[in-house]
Design a protein around this motif. Sequence first.
Motif, PDB file in Angstrom:
ATOM      1  N   ILE A  17       1.011  -1.161  -0.177  1.00 45.26           N
ATOM      2  CA  ILE A  17      -0.146  -0.170   0.338  1.00 45.26           C
ATOM      3  C   ILE A  17       1.001   1.039  -0.036  1.00 45.26           C
ATOM      4  O   ILE A  17       1.916   1.504   0.930  1.00 45.26           O
ATOM      5  N   ARG A  18       0.670   2.135  -0.639  1.00 46.85           N
ATOM      6  CA  ARG A  18       2.087   3.472  -1.662  1.00 46.85           C
ATOM      7  C   ARG A  18       0.979   4.638  -1.507  1.00 46.85           C
ATOM      8  O   ARG A  18      -0.612   4.272  -1.517  1.00 46.85           O
ATOM      9  N   SER A  19       0.755   5.925  -1.063  1.00 48.30           N
ATOM     10  CA  SER A  19       0.837   7.069  -1.548  1.00 48.30           C
ATOM     11  C   SER A  19       1.541   6.914  -2.729  1.00 48.30           C
ATOM     12  O   SER A  19       2.534   7.280  -3.408  1.00 48.30           O
ATOM     13  N   LEU A  20       0.441   7.895  -3.880  1.00 46.30           N
ATOM     14  CA  LEU A  20       1.153   7.927  -5.324  1.00 46.30           C
ATOM     15  C   LEU A  20       0.693   9.319  -6.147  1.00 46.30           C
ATOM     16  O   LEU A  20      -0.784   9.580  -5.491  1.00 46.30           O
ATOM     17  N   GLU A  21       0.515   9.770  -7.174  1.00 50.35           N
ATOM     18  CA  GLU A  21       0.510  11.053  -7.642  1.00 50.35           C
ATOM     19  C   GLU A  21      -0.517  10.763  -9.032  1.00 50.35           C
ATOM     20  O   GLU A  21       0.803  10.031  -9.282  1.00 50.35           O
ATOM     21  N   LEU A  22      -1.333  10.596  -9.016  1.00 49.14           N
ATOM     22  CA  LEU A  22      -2.381  10.857 -10.227  1.00 49.14           C
ATOM     23  C   LEU A  22      -2.316  11.984 -10.736  1.00 49.14           C
ATOM     24  O   LEU A  22      -2.361  13.479 -10.615  1.00 49.14           O
ATOM     25  N   ASP A  23      -2.124  11.541 -12.448  1.00 49.41           N
ATOM     26  CA  ASP A  23      -2.654  12.210 -12.934  1.00 49.41           C
ATOM     27  C   ASP A  23      -3.616  13.341 -13.848  1.00 49.41           C
ATOM     28  O   ASP A  23      -4.225  12.537 -13.299  1.00 49.41           O
ATOM     29  N   GLU A  24      -3.835  14.135 -14.793  1.00 48.61           N
ATOM     30  CA  GLU A  24      -4.994  14.251 -14.966  1.00 48.61           C
ATOM     31  C   GLU A  24      -5.865  13.777 -15.813  1.00 48.61           C
ATOM     32  O   GLU A  24      -4.637  12.825 -16.589  1.00 48.61           O
ATOM     33  N   PRO A  25      -7.026  13.359 -15.909  1.00 49.85           N
ATOM     34  CA  PRO A  25      -7.119  12.646 -17.176  1.00 49.85           C
ATOM     35  C   PRO A  25      -6.869  13.099 -18.742  1.00 49.85           C
ATOM     36  O   PRO A  25      -7.360  14.749 -18.691  1.00 49.85           O
ATOM     37  N   ARG A  26      -6.268  11.990 -19.464  1.00 54.31           N
ATOM     38  CA  ARG A  26      -5.821  12.912 -20.996  1.00 54.31           C
ATOM     39  C   ARG A  26      -7.131  12.303 -21.778  1.00 54.31           C
ATOM     40  O   ARG A  26      -8.286  11.968 -21.552  1.00 54.31           O
ATOM     41  N   PRO A 117      -0.894   4.455 -24.905  1.00 55.63           N
ATOM     42  CA  PRO A 117      -0.482   3.717 -25.610  1.00 55.63           C
ATOM     43  C   PRO A 117       1.179   4.791 -25.979  1.00 55.63           C
ATOM     44  O   PRO A 117       2.256   3.903 -26.148  1.00 55.63           O
ATOM     45  N   ASP A 118       1.147   5.879 -25.599  1.00 57.28           N
ATOM     46  CA  ASP A 118       2.236   7.422 -25.630  1.00 57.28           C
ATOM     47  C   ASP A 118       3.518   6.578 -24.562  1.00 57.28           C
ATOM     48  O   ASP A 118       4.629   7.082 -25.216  1.00 57.28           O
ATOM     49  N   GLY A 119       2.944   5.440 -23.993  1.00 53.27           N
ATOM     50  CA  GLY A 119       4.374   5.150 -22.812  1.00 53.27           C
ATOM     51  C   GLY A 119       4.110   5.418 -21.745  1.00 53.27           C
ATOM     52  O   GLY A 119       5.079   5.886 -20.763  1.00 53.27           O
ATOM     53  N   SER A 120       3.251   6.986 -21.897  1.00 47.15           N
ATOM     54  CA  SER A 120       3.473   8.324 -20.552  1.00 47.15           C
ATOM     55  C   SER A 120       2.263   6.871 -19.056  1.00 47.15           C
ATOM     56  O   SER A 120       1.174   6.062 -20.022  1.00 47.15           O
ATOM     57  N   THR A 121       2.504   7.193 -17.932  1.00 42.40           N
ATOM     58  CA  THR A 121       2.312   6.545 -16.862  1.00 42.40           C
ATOM     59  C   THR A 121       1.069   7.765 -16.114  1.00 42.40           C
ATOM     60  O   THR A 121       1.681   8.220 -15.782  1.00 42.40           O
ATOM     61  N   ALA A 122      -0.030   7.633 -15.599  1.00 35.81           N
ATOM     62  CA  ALA A 122      -1.097   7.966 -14.829  1.00 35.81           C
ATOM     63  C   ALA A 122      -0.336   8.060 -13.223  1.00 35.81           C
ATOM     64  O   ALA A 122      -0.641   9.152 -13.010  1.00 35.81           O
ATOM     65  N   PHE A 123       0.410   7.344 -13.205  1.00 35.47           N
ATOM     66  CA  PHE A 123       0.937   7.261 -11.341  1.00 35.47           C
ATOM     67  C   PHE A 123       2.290   7.843 -11.492  1.00 35.47           C
ATOM     68  O   PHE A 123       3.026   7.220 -12.302  1.00 35.47           O
ATOM     69  N   THR A 124       2.809   8.553 -10.614  1.00 39.56           N
ATOM     70  CA  THR A 124       4.345   8.443  -9.315  1.00 39.56           C
ATOM     71  C   THR A 124       4.115   8.711  -7.753  1.00 39.56           C
ATOM     72  O   THR A 124       3.164   8.345  -7.877  1.00 39.56           O
ATOM     73  N   ASP A 125       5.696   8.255  -7.921  1.00 40.25           N
ATOM     74  CA  ASP A 125       5.995   7.915  -6.293  1.00 40.25           C
ATOM     75  C   ASP A 125       6.276   9.405  -6.232  1.00 40.25           C
ATOM     76  O   ASP A 125       6.316   9.848  -6.601  1.00 40.25           O
ATOM     77  N   ALA A 126       6.556   9.267  -4.979  1.00 38.28           N
ATOM     78  CA  ALA A 126       6.760  10.230  -3.754  1.00 38.28           C
ATOM     79  C   ALA A 126       7.939  11.120  -4.452  1.00 38.28           C
ATOM     80  O   ALA A 126       8.153  12.057  -4.063  1.00 38.28           O
ATOM     81  N   ASP A 127       9.026   9.796  -4.887  1.00 35.20           N
ATOM     82  CA  ASP A 127       9.869  10.565  -5.662  1.00 35.20           C
ATOM     83  C   ASP A 127       9.959  11.264  -7.091  1.00 35.20           C
ATOM     84  O   ASP A 127      10.970  11.440  -7.368  1.00 35.20           O
ATOM     85  N   GLY A 128       8.620  11.514  -7.608  1.00 37.07           N
ATOM     86  CA  GLY A 128       8.072  11.782  -8.845  1.00 37.07           C
ATOM     87  C   GLY A 128       8.705  10.269  -9.750  1.00 37.07           C
ATOM     88  O   GLY A 128       8.928  10.576 -11.385  1.00 37.07           O
ATOM     89  N   ALA A 129       9.055   8.601  -9.291  1.00 35.29           N
ATOM     90  CA  ALA A 129       9.539   8.372 -10.897  1.00 35.29           C
ATOM     91  C   ALA A 129       8.569   7.260 -10.833  1.00 35.29           C
ATOM     92  O   ALA A 129       6.842   7.405 -10.098  1.00 35.29           O
ATOM     93  N   PRO A 130       7.671   7.293 -12.178  1.00 33.87           N
ATOM     94  CA  PRO A 130       6.688   6.680 -13.232  1.00 33.87           C
ATOM     95  C   PRO A 130       6.661   5.334 -12.277  1.00 33.87           C
ATOM     96  O   PRO A 130       7.682   4.692 -11.802  1.00 33.87           O
ATOM     97  N   VAL A 131       5.071   5.118 -11.669  1.00 29.58           N
ATOM     98  CA  VAL A 131       4.809   3.683 -11.163  1.00 29.58           C
ATOM     99  C   VAL A 131       3.578   3.063 -12.887  1.00 29.58           C
ATOM    100  O   VAL A 131       2.364   3.926 -12.555  1.00 29.58           O
ATOM    101  N   LYS A 132       3.433   2.097 -13.171  1.00 31.93           N
ATOM    102  CA  LYS A 132       3.375   1.960 -14.570  1.00 31.93           C
ATOM    103  C   LYS A 132       1.329   2.045 -14.080  1.00 31.93           C
ATOM    104  O   LYS A 132       0.963   1.194 -12.577  1.00 31.93           O
ATOM    105  N   SER A 133       0.298   2.397 -14.810  1.00 29.90           N
ATOM    106  CA  SER A 133      -0.695   2.134 -14.071  1.00 29.90           C
ATOM    107  C   SER A 133      -1.451   1.673 -15.606  1.00 29.90           C
ATOM    108  O   SER A 133      -1.391   0.762 -16.531  1.00 29.90           O
TER     109      SER A 133
END
Length: 366
Positions: A17-26, A117-133
């Motif tokens: 269980i982690r706290s992640l940052e979610l971006d805006e819907p595209r 499909p463009d390779g971006s992910t919706a989540f990042t962790d506390a260090d700003g690293a991408p977490v797959k979505s």
Amino acid sequence: MNVKAAVYEKTGEPLQIRSLELDEPRANEVQVRITATGVCHTDAVVRDGWMPTEPPMVLGHEGAGVVEKVGPGVSHLAPGDHVVLSVNSCGTCEQCLNGHPAYCLNIFVHNFAGGRPDGSTAFTDADGAPVKSHFFGQSSFAEVVNASVRSVVKIPDDFPLELAGPLGCGIQTGAGAVLNVLRPVAGGSFVVFGAGAVGLSALMGAVANRVGTIIAVDMVDSRLELAKELGATHVINGGTEDAVERILEITGGGVQTALDTTGNARVFQQMINSLAVAGHAGALGAAKAGSEGVIDLPAALARGIRVTWIVEGDAVPQLFIPELIALHRAGHFPFDKLIRTYAFDEINTAFADSESGEVLKPIVVF
């Protein structure tokens, strides 16, 4: 937006269980606040390395919740809509255009690649690293997700969201295998090998279709008892009985339609051997790479049997899930009898209880 999520971090280990940052819907995405999500065998096999999907990733693909925002290009959904999240697809390939999105030619990119499909992910962790979505276009083991619009199915606002999630995959898969693919005739015969959540959903589909002889095969007596409660006319304990011999005896020579939900090569062979002349068998159980089921080709030719491998019940989720809800409301599809709920923080317990067989269909609730 900061959200709580269960993250697949290491192969074969419990989710964290982690706290992640979610971006805006595209464009062509829908932001959904998840009320509840089912735990499915596919989540477990990905976590355990059976499929070429690498961590860190937020899994989950049976989400149900309420729309909070819609991205550009989404006009048929609005904030406040109640939705189920299902399998994703491209919408433009030959299979999608033919009404078979479960066989989308771009299925890996849209469901297992770990992002858009463009390779971006919706989540990042506390260090700003991408977490797959975007696992199955959704990654519903999170409080809020940005889901692909083709994964989103609007449902009636008065249907319980705490119950609805598994309609997006496991329940749809079993019921669709029967109602969309095998299509046993009213008064005909059907056998399902494996009385788990998918197998019992298939059984309920056969009951709803008024099939006359409905047989469930499993090795757990409690599951066979539930199968009888749900409408099986006969049950067979494959650990203590010769399943093929019993099926031939019950049907007077072979079953017209059959489904293997186990992915076990020996069970698959039993299914083939139990078929009547011109019988139709379906297979959908996930098996490890290298698993092989053997068919006696000359005998199969002489008997005129068919075998179909089935993904997601060959359903169009936006059409089929509302049909299942209608069947449930009419009392013909009581899939709620398969379910046990867990708090989201108990998600690893839900996985363990599913794998042990203690629970047929776990749902974690936020």
